[in-house]
Design a protein around this motif. Structure first.
Motif, PDB file in Angstrom:
ATOM      1  N   GLY A 166     -32.894  28.566  21.769  1.00  0.00           N
ATOM      2  CA  GLY A 166     -32.453  29.952  21.725  1.00  0.00           C
ATOM      3  C   GLY A 166     -31.625  30.361  22.917  1.00  0.00           C
ATOM      4  O   GLY A 166     -31.398  31.554  23.140  1.00  0.00           O
ATOM      5  N   THR A 167     -31.159  29.403  23.697  1.00  0.00           N
ATOM      6  CA  THR A 167     -30.352  29.709  24.879  1.00  0.00           C
ATOM      7  C   THR A 167     -28.952  29.141  24.694  1.00  0.00           C
ATOM      8  O   THR A 167     -28.776  28.082  24.093  1.00  0.00           O
ATOM      9  N   PRO A 168     -27.916  29.821  25.201  1.00  0.00           N
ATOM     10  CA  PRO A 168     -26.556  29.284  25.091  1.00  0.00           C
ATOM     11  C   PRO A 168     -26.411  28.001  25.896  1.00  0.00           C
ATOM     12  O   PRO A 168     -26.950  27.879  26.990  1.00  0.00           O
TER      13      PRO A 168
ATOM     14  N   ASP B 221     -21.668  21.310  21.482  1.00  0.00           N
ATOM     15  CA  ASP B 221     -20.268  20.957  21.681  1.00  0.00           C
ATOM     16  C   ASP B 221     -20.128  19.502  22.129  1.00  0.00           C
ATOM     17  O   ASP B 221     -20.862  19.041  23.013  1.00  0.00           O
ATOM     18  N   ASP B 222     -19.191  18.788  21.524  1.00  0.00           N
ATOM     19  CA  ASP B 222     -19.003  17.365  21.839  1.00  0.00           C
ATOM     20  C   ASP B 222     -18.685  17.152  23.314  1.00  0.00           C
ATOM     21  O   ASP B 222     -19.157  16.189  23.924  1.00  0.00           O
ATOM     22  N   ASP B 223     -17.899  18.039  23.880  1.00  0.00           N
ATOM     23  CA  ASP B 223     -17.529  17.886  25.286  1.00  0.00           C
ATOM     24  C   ASP B 223     -18.737  18.058  26.203  1.00  0.00           C
ATOM     25  O   ASP B 223     -18.829  17.401  27.244  1.00  0.00           O
ATOM     26  N   LEU B 224     -19.661  18.950  25.833  1.00  0.00           N
ATOM     27  CA  LEU B 224     -20.868  19.144  26.644  1.00  0.00           C
ATOM     28  C   LEU B 224     -21.702  17.872  26.650  1.00  0.00           C
ATOM     29  O   LEU B 224     -22.192  17.443  27.701  1.00  0.00           O
ATOM     30  N   LEU B 225     -21.847  17.238  25.491  1.00  0.00           N
ATOM     31  CA  LEU B 225     -22.606  15.990  25.426  1.00  0.00           C
ATOM     32  C   LEU B 225     -21.886  14.874  26.168  1.00  0.00           C
ATOM     33  O   LEU B 225     -22.507  14.100  26.898  1.00  0.00           O
ATOM     34  N   ALA B 226     -20.588  14.803  26.003  1.00  0.00           N
ATOM     35  CA  ALA B 226     -19.823  13.726  26.632  1.00  0.00           C
ATOM     36  C   ALA B 226     -19.860  13.816  28.149  1.00  0.00           C
ATOM     37  O   ALA B 226     -19.767  12.800  28.844  1.00  0.00           O
ATOM     38  N   GLY B 227     -20.002  15.029  28.695  1.00  0.00           N
ATOM     39  CA  GLY B 227     -20.019  15.200  30.135  1.00  0.00           C
ATOM     40  C   GLY B 227     -21.392  15.141  30.767  1.00  0.00           C
ATOM     41  O   GLY B 227     -21.526  15.252  31.990  1.00  0.00           O
TER      42      GLY B 227
END
Length: 367
Positions: free
Chosen positions: A343-345, A164-170
């Protein structure tokens, strides 16, 4: 504090990374100089990578504790010694029990399997003590539920395509393991550089990058790599040298600045962690709560790291709920590691507001 009486103990080992990138991808390791072992960690790791789960039960079905470590049947053998001692302990005093067990494990020498075995018991006792009080573990440690600052570790640059872009951005950093080291020659260093460039193309420009070298580089190689990636905003180099080479880490830290040095994942016990801090060997301390001796050791090192301006970023924290509860109690200057492509969320790590550490008994195999 007086806790419950332990009436049931179960131990189980499970393969941790069989058939995953952790064991089957080309990652630079200390065994890289030996071609027969260079391509896959599974060719040499043996039971060392296997998870060990520990369950401590009481007369009250709702009050139990779950701990975890690695080391497979090797650590199970140490636990065979330590578990019978638990019938005499105060489950409400995990730190005291851990000290007793460390002393009992002295015949196995400091570090390694002994520290891993003590970690599993100590983590289970913290979980049990929190469940006994009906409180999330973070409350016992002085923290609170909620999200935590984090960094992302990707199995491979391509694994970032599905994040997710937001996960990378944060993220505080985005890290990738390096495939090659000095044993593979200078041409392969260029391949490492290109691997990091591939990460840079996938990560927002404001997020610095990091690389993991799994104790397989040397000082000259790391310095040359940092120079070759000066345009990529390299934030840290992780475990560039063998865990015992404290003088080398101190030298490298001075020569790499402003690039940071991260290490401590393989610090087994308080003494090793203290030497990393006292020797000014690291900018980022990465002890593993399931290996270092447990939360007591990790908390002491986390507090000292904060006083010295060292970032505290426990190894694999998002997969270790005990570590997340600890981070919530340490304030600023901490990071939780989030794995993607294994393999992990992938999500922002968060401490749940539920009794204990948050480890599910059935998920741990103790249904």
């Amino acid at each position: 504090m007086t806790g419950q009486r332990i009436t049931d103990v179960k131990v189980r080992s499970v393969p941790f990374s069989t058939d995953t990138w952790l064991d089957e991808s080309r990652i630079s390791t200390p065994m890289a100089p030996y071609p027969v072992f260079a391509e896959r960690r599974s060719s040499w790791r043996g039971p060392g990578g296997d998870l060990v789960w520990l369950y401590l039960g009481t007369d009250d079905p709702a009050v139990f504790g779950i701990g975890q470590t690695r080391g497979g049947r090797v650590v199970e053998a140490v636990l065979d010694h330590l578990v019978p001692l638990l019938q005499h302990v105060d489950t409400g005093a995990p730190a005291d029990v851990a000290e007793q067990l460390r002393r009992a494990a002295e015949p196995y020498a400091a570090g390694g399997a002994a520290a891993m075995a003590v970690s599993a018991v100590e983590l289970a006792l913290w979980d049990l003590a929190a469940r006994d009080l009906g409180a999330p573990l973070c409350r016992l440690l002085g923290g609170r539920p909620g999200p935590l600052p984090y960094y992302v570790t990707a199995a491979h640059p391509s694994a970032l395509d599905d994040v997710d872009d937001d996960l990378l951005a944060g993220a505080g950093y985005v890290k990738v393991p390096m495939a090659y080291g000095p044993a593979d020659g200078p041409a392969r260093r260029d391949d490492n550089v290109e691997r990091l460039r591939a990460v840079r193309r996938r990560v927002p420009p404001h997020v610095p990058l990091a690389v993991d070298c799994f104790m397989s580089w040397d000082v000259p190689y790391a310095v040359r790599f940092a120079a070759a990636t000066a345009d990529l905003d390299l934030g840290w180099i992780e475990e560039p040298l063998p865990a015992h080479d404290l003088a080398g880490l101190t030298e490298l830290r001075a020569r790499l600045s402003p690039v940071l040095v991260a290490a401590g994942e393989h610090a087994f016990g308080l003494d090793h962690g203290l030497r990393l801090l006292d020797g000014r060997c690291v900018d980022v301390l990465q002890v593993d709560v399931t290996w270092c001796g447990g939360l007591g050791v990790a908390r002491t090192l986390g507090v000292l790291a904060a006083h010295r301006g060292v970032t505290f970023a426990p190894h694999n924290a998002a997969m270790h709920p005990w570590a997340l509860h600890l981070l919530s109690a340490l304030g600023p200057g901490v990071l939780a590691e989030v794995l993607v492509g294994a393999g992990t969320p992938a999500a922002v790590p968060e401490v749940a507001d539920a009794p204990g550490a948050g480890t599910d008994r059935r998920a741990a195999g103790f249904g």
